[in-house]
Write an enzyme that holds these catalytic residues in place. Structure first.
Site, PDB file in Angstrom:
ATOM      1  N   HIS A 126      -5.051 -33.452  18.616  1.00  0.00           N
ATOM      2  CA  HIS A 126      -3.948 -34.261  19.147  1.00  0.00           C
ATOM      3  C   HIS A 126      -2.849 -33.374  19.715  1.00  0.00           C
ATOM      4  O   HIS A 126      -1.693 -33.769  19.797  1.00  0.00           O
ATOM      5  CB  HIS A 126      -3.410 -35.182  18.059  1.00  0.00           C
ATOM      6  CG  HIS A 126      -4.458 -36.148  17.603  1.00  0.00           C
ATOM      7  ND1 HIS A 126      -4.634 -37.372  18.196  1.00  0.00           N
ATOM      8  CD2 HIS A 126      -5.433 -36.028  16.664  1.00  0.00           C
ATOM      9  CE1 HIS A 126      -5.655 -37.985  17.619  1.00  0.00           C
ATOM     10  NE2 HIS A 126      -6.168 -37.195  16.694  1.00  0.00           N
ATOM     11  N   LYS A 166       9.860  -1.025  14.217  1.00  0.00           N
ATOM     12  CA  LYS A 166      10.408  -0.718  12.883  1.00  0.00           C
ATOM     13  C   LYS A 166      11.507   0.339  13.007  1.00  0.00           C
ATOM     14  O   LYS A 166      12.583   0.213  12.427  1.00  0.00           O
ATOM     15  CB  LYS A 166       9.314  -0.145  11.970  1.00  0.00           C
ATOM     16  CG  LYS A 166       8.268  -1.132  11.496  1.00  0.00           C
ATOM     17  CD  LYS A 166       7.329  -0.440  10.518  1.00  0.00           C
ATOM     18  CE  LYS A 166       6.086  -1.237  10.243  1.00  0.00           C
ATOM     19  NZ  LYS A 166       5.081  -0.516   9.469  1.00  0.00           N
ATOM     20  N   GLU A 207      -4.468  -6.720  15.019  1.00  0.00           N
ATOM     21  CA  GLU A 207      -3.942  -5.415  14.596  1.00  0.00           C
ATOM     22  C   GLU A 207      -5.039  -4.344  14.679  1.00  0.00           C
ATOM     23  O   GLU A 207      -4.758  -3.173  14.883  1.00  0.00           O
ATOM     24  CB  GLU A 207      -3.357  -5.491  13.172  1.00  0.00           C
ATOM     25  CG  GLU A 207      -2.271  -4.448  12.923  1.00  0.00           C
ATOM     26  CD  GLU A 207      -1.556  -4.589  11.588  1.00  0.00           C
ATOM     27  OE1 GLU A 207      -2.225  -4.526  10.542  1.00  0.00           O
ATOM     28  OE2 GLU A 207      -0.326  -4.723  11.572  1.00  0.00           O
ATOM     29  N   LYS A 265       0.840  -1.194   0.000  1.00  0.00           N
ATOM     30  CA  LYS A 265       0.000   0.000   0.000  1.00  0.00           C
ATOM     31  C   LYS A 265       0.881   1.253   0.000  1.00  0.00           C
ATOM     32  O   LYS A 265       0.653   2.183  -0.744  1.00  0.00           O
ATOM     33  CB  LYS A 265      -0.913  -0.046   1.229  1.00  0.00           C
ATOM     34  CG  LYS A 265      -1.893   1.066   1.308  1.00  0.00           C
ATOM     35  CD  LYS A 265      -2.793   0.902   2.523  1.00  0.00           C
ATOM     36  CE  LYS A 265      -3.396   2.245   2.893  1.00  0.00           C
ATOM     37  NZ  LYS A 265      -4.229   2.175   4.083  1.00  0.00           N
ATOM     38  N   GLU A 277      10.514  -4.907   4.422  1.00  0.00           N
ATOM     39  CA  GLU A 277      10.635  -6.300   3.936  1.00  0.00           C
ATOM     40  C   GLU A 277      10.309  -6.372   2.436  1.00  0.00           C
ATOM     41  O   GLU A 277      11.044  -6.972   1.648  1.00  0.00           O
ATOM     42  CB  GLU A 277       9.666  -7.217   4.699  1.00  0.00           C
ATOM     43  CG  GLU A 277       9.993  -7.417   6.161  1.00  0.00           C
ATOM     44  CD  GLU A 277       9.336  -6.373   7.068  1.00  0.00           C
ATOM     45  OE1 GLU A 277       9.012  -5.260   6.588  1.00  0.00           O
ATOM     46  OE2 GLU A 277       9.172  -6.662   8.257  1.00  0.00           O
ATOM     47  N   GLY A 313      -4.834  -1.920   5.143  1.00  0.00           N
ATOM     48  CA  GLY A 313      -4.049  -3.055   4.648  1.00  0.00           C
ATOM     49  C   GLY A 313      -4.707  -4.397   4.941  1.00  0.00           C
ATOM     50  O   GLY A 313      -4.823  -5.266   4.075  1.00  0.00           O
ATOM     51  N   ARG A 314      -5.182  -4.573   6.176  1.00  0.00           N
ATOM     52  CA  ARG A 314      -5.745  -5.883   6.554  1.00  0.00           C
ATOM     53  C   ARG A 314      -7.175  -6.067   6.060  1.00  0.00           C
ATOM     54  O   ARG A 314      -7.803  -7.088   6.343  1.00  0.00           O
ATOM     55  CB  ARG A 314      -5.633  -6.075   8.067  1.00  0.00           C
ATOM     56  CG  ARG A 314      -6.214  -4.948   8.890  1.00  0.00           C
ATOM     57  CD  ARG A 314      -5.789  -5.029  10.350  1.00  0.00           C
ATOM     58  NE  ARG A 314      -6.225  -3.856  11.115  1.00  0.00           N
ATOM     59  CZ  ARG A 314      -5.533  -2.749  11.238  1.00  0.00           C
ATOM     60  NH1 ARG A 314      -4.370  -2.629  10.637  1.00  0.00           N
ATOM     61  NH2 ARG A 314      -5.988  -1.743  11.969  1.00  0.00           N
TER      62      ARG A 314
HETATM   63  O1  F6P Z   1       2.727  -4.085   9.893  1.00  0.00           O
HETATM   64  C1  F6P Z   1       1.968  -2.955   9.670  1.00  0.00           C
HETATM   65  C2  F6P Z   1       1.418  -2.847   8.284  1.00  0.00           C
HETATM   66  O2  F6P Z   1       1.230  -1.499   8.045  1.00  0.00           O
HETATM   67  C3  F6P Z   1       0.128  -3.624   8.065  1.00  0.00           C
HETATM   68  O3  F6P Z   1      -0.976  -3.017   8.576  1.00  0.00           O
HETATM   69  C4  F6P Z   1       0.129  -3.740   6.591  1.00  0.00           C
HETATM   70  O4  F6P Z   1      -0.798  -4.667   6.150  1.00  0.00           O
HETATM   71  C5  F6P Z   1       1.568  -4.126   6.340  1.00  0.00           C
HETATM   72  O5  F6P Z   1       2.289  -3.360   7.290  1.00  0.00           O
HETATM   73  C6  F6P Z   1       2.089  -3.896   4.959  1.00  0.00           C
HETATM   74  O6  F6P Z   1       2.019  -2.562   4.576  1.00  0.00           O
HETATM   75  P1  F6P Z   1       2.207  -2.132   3.071  1.00  0.00           P
HETATM   76  O7  F6P Z   1       1.081  -2.714   2.280  1.00  0.00           O
HETATM   77  O8  F6P Z   1       2.187  -0.633   3.066  1.00  0.00           O
HETATM   78  O9  F6P Z   1       3.526  -2.666   2.583  1.00  0.00           O
END
Ligand code: F6P
Length: 547
Positions: free
Chosen positions: A386, A512, A355, A208, A214, A269-270
């Site tokens: 189990h 972060k 979250e 987003k 990452e 995002g979620r």
């Molecule tokens: O970990 C926080 C967060 O902002 C989430 O809410 C989101 O889904 C994820 O990082 C990834 O964010 P982006 O889509 O901006 O890479």
């Protein structure tokens, strides 16, 4: 959103008193005294889904008082506000409009004076055209070969949802191989690179913000490897795509304008699988099936918006969750899908719930003195039986759980599904009634044959362990859309009643920032000694082996 302190409402006070009356009541008694309990406390949805809430430690009075709480917290008004596009995400000054992404009515939704539906429909068309081209083989890689692999590069909401859905809908899958890379751990990348051929692979950089560490590092590394092989930067146009709000950043990365699928800041995002973030889903199962997912979501939206709360499935499930979390002081909720295709569902709900509602500051900016979001966990059945079910049956913790299963399997081999569902039904029954039911109603020798009174104590199941049951016809795109949306609205309802802001996630920021500072120390070969002695000691130990 109305800003109300939940514990100061009359409903909360009444619930507190009522809890004293009910806390020791056994589910066995609730069922024995009311043969219509299942009839009154189960709800079907369009012949697709049956939700049974009868195995909960609630009476009709509990439900009435919980509904009063929803009323006292102005839930109805909050729902209307979310759907209308008013900025309810106050701390980020944004509306929350993932519901617009599945607005099958296609009526106008006005934001800052403009209808947002044409833009949403434009992106949906783009997803359709692109996914058709890839699936049909019309779109070719730089060496003229058909595309066979799709790699989604994203994390959190830009990974978990698409990954969960493509897994859940594998029965609808086409020939494309889907890969998801999220972790910064180079092992994940290494393993991916063993499996793909750049000539036949497309990469969806799903972020987003287009800044997430990452995703950006993984994307850059993959780009470097790709260019080593393809040896021409223009070849990126056939292989690299972005899903983002940050169009300029994606272009700067080297992605062609036509290859960018837009997203908007009013999609959390979620909550983003319904947007272009679901591109990997459309590629995996085709646009028609993706559209069915949206239809299921839309139908649950309509149900949530229009159904009286006493029959409103997400609202009832949310209220029951609050009842346990705040009155019985349960800490967790287990999500237990009895379908291999749904194996990632607990992990997905874990992010969307924790979250969203893992907050300790209320809308006033004050620290809450009531419980907010629960710890979400779970695993696919019957594996869990189990493992951790022992604690669920006989441990000292009360664990409310959701049992989810399809009536029909996509892969009915011999008697497997019948055995699976026998376990499914058996578990909710055993949790609720323990040995009591069978002591009265059967002559099960394993219970009556025990001579030794001492050993009998260890074999005793007290029951009274609550669960919800969600029974589907089949896991298909429509039903999955219903299911995901049901949980989205459950989480929303709980956020309103907790009087917190469910749509921000400031709690992920500090880690972060610190990681960036530590990383900067590493690359500048500094040891700036600005951490606590434990963290510093660990860094020093690490440095000893890497310098
Ligand atoms: O970990 C926080 C967060 O902002 C989430 O809410 C989101 O889904 C994820 O990082 C990834 O964010 P982006 O889509 O901006 O890479």
């Amino acid at each position: 959103m109305k800003n109300i302190t939940p514990i100061e409402t009359l409903a909360w006070k009444n619930l507190k008193n009522h809890f004293q009356d009910i806390k020791n009541v056994h589910l066995t008694d609730l069922f024995n005294t009311d043969q219509d309990r299942f009839k009154h406390l189960s709800f079907s949805f369009k012949d697709k889904l049956l939700v049974d809430i009868s195995k909960n430690r609630i009476t009709y009075k509990t439900v009435r008082l919980l509904l009063n709480l929803a009323h006292d917290m102005h839930l109805h008004e909050a729902i209307q506000k979310m759907f209308s596009g008013i900025s309810i995400n106050i701390t980020e000054n944004r509306p929350v409009l993932h519901t617009a992404l599945r607005n099958k009515l296609n009526n106008q939704i006005i934001l800052n004076g403009f209808d947002i539906m044409p833009e949403i429909n434009f992106v949906l068309d783009k997803i359709k055209i692109f996914s058709d081209q890839i699936i049909s083989g019309k779109w070719k890689g730089y060496s003229g070969k058909r595309i066979t692999n799709v790699v989604n590069i994203g994390i959190g909401g830009s990974d978990l949802g698409p990954k969960m859905v493509t897994d859940a809908l594998q029965a609808y899958k086409n020939h494309l191989n889907m890969f998801f890379i999220s972790n910064i751990d180079s092992t994940e990348l290494f393993q991916l690179l063993q499996k793909i051929d750049f000539e036949t692979t497309i990469f969806l950089i799903s972020s987003k913000t287009f800044t997430t560490q990452e995703t950006m590092i993984n994307a850059k590394t993959i780009k470097t490897y790709f260019l080593k092989k393809a040896d021409n930067i223009e070849h990126m146009d056939q292989h690299f795509f972005a899903v983002t709000t940050a169009v300029r950043k994606a272009e700067n990365f080297g992605i062609s304008k036509n290859n960018i699928f837009r997203l908007w800041d009013w999609v959390g995002g979620r909550y983003s699988i319904w947007s272009a973030m679901g591109l990997s889903i459309a590629l995996s199962i085709g646009f028609t099936n993706f559209d069915q997912l949206l239809t299921g979501a839309y139908d649950m939206d309509v149900h949530f918006k229009q159904t009286d709360f006493n029959k409103n499935i997400p609202v009832l499930l949310a209220l029951i969750g609050i009842w346990y979390n705040n009155f019985f002081n349960t800490e967790t909720e287990a999500i237990l899908p009895y379908d291999q295709y749904l194996h990632r569902f607990p992990e997905y709900i874990q992010q969307s719930n924790m979250e969203s509602n893992g907050k300790n500051i209320d809308q006033n900016g004050n620290r809450v003195c009531w419980q907010t979001g629960p710890i979400i966990w779970g695993a696919v059945g019957t594996n869990g039986q189990h493992s951790f079910y022992q604690l669920m049956h006989q441990g000292t913790k009360l664990i409310p759980c959701d049992f989810i299963a399809p009536i029909l399997s996509h892969n009915p081999i011999y008697n497997h599904h019948t055995v699976l569902l026998s376990n499914f039904f058996a578990q909710t029954h055993a949790l609720a009634f323990g040995n009591f039911f069978h002591k009265k109603n059967s002559n099960l020798s394993c219970i009556h044959g025990i001579k030794d009174q001492y050993i009998e104590k260890f074999k005793f199941f007290e029951g009274n362990r609550p669960s919800n049951t969600l029974l589907f016809k089949k896991i298909d795109p429509y039903s999955l859309g219903l299911l995901i949306t049901l949980y989205e609205h459950k989480i929303f309802t709980q956020g309103v009643i907790f009087n917190i802001f469910s749509f921000d996630q400031w709690g992920v920021e500090l880690g972060k920032q610190i990681s960036q500072s530590i990383y900067s120390d590493f690359i500048h070969d500094k040891c700036s000694l600005h951490y606590d002695v434990s963290t510093q000691g660990l860094i020093n130990y690490y440095n000893k082996y890497t310098k």
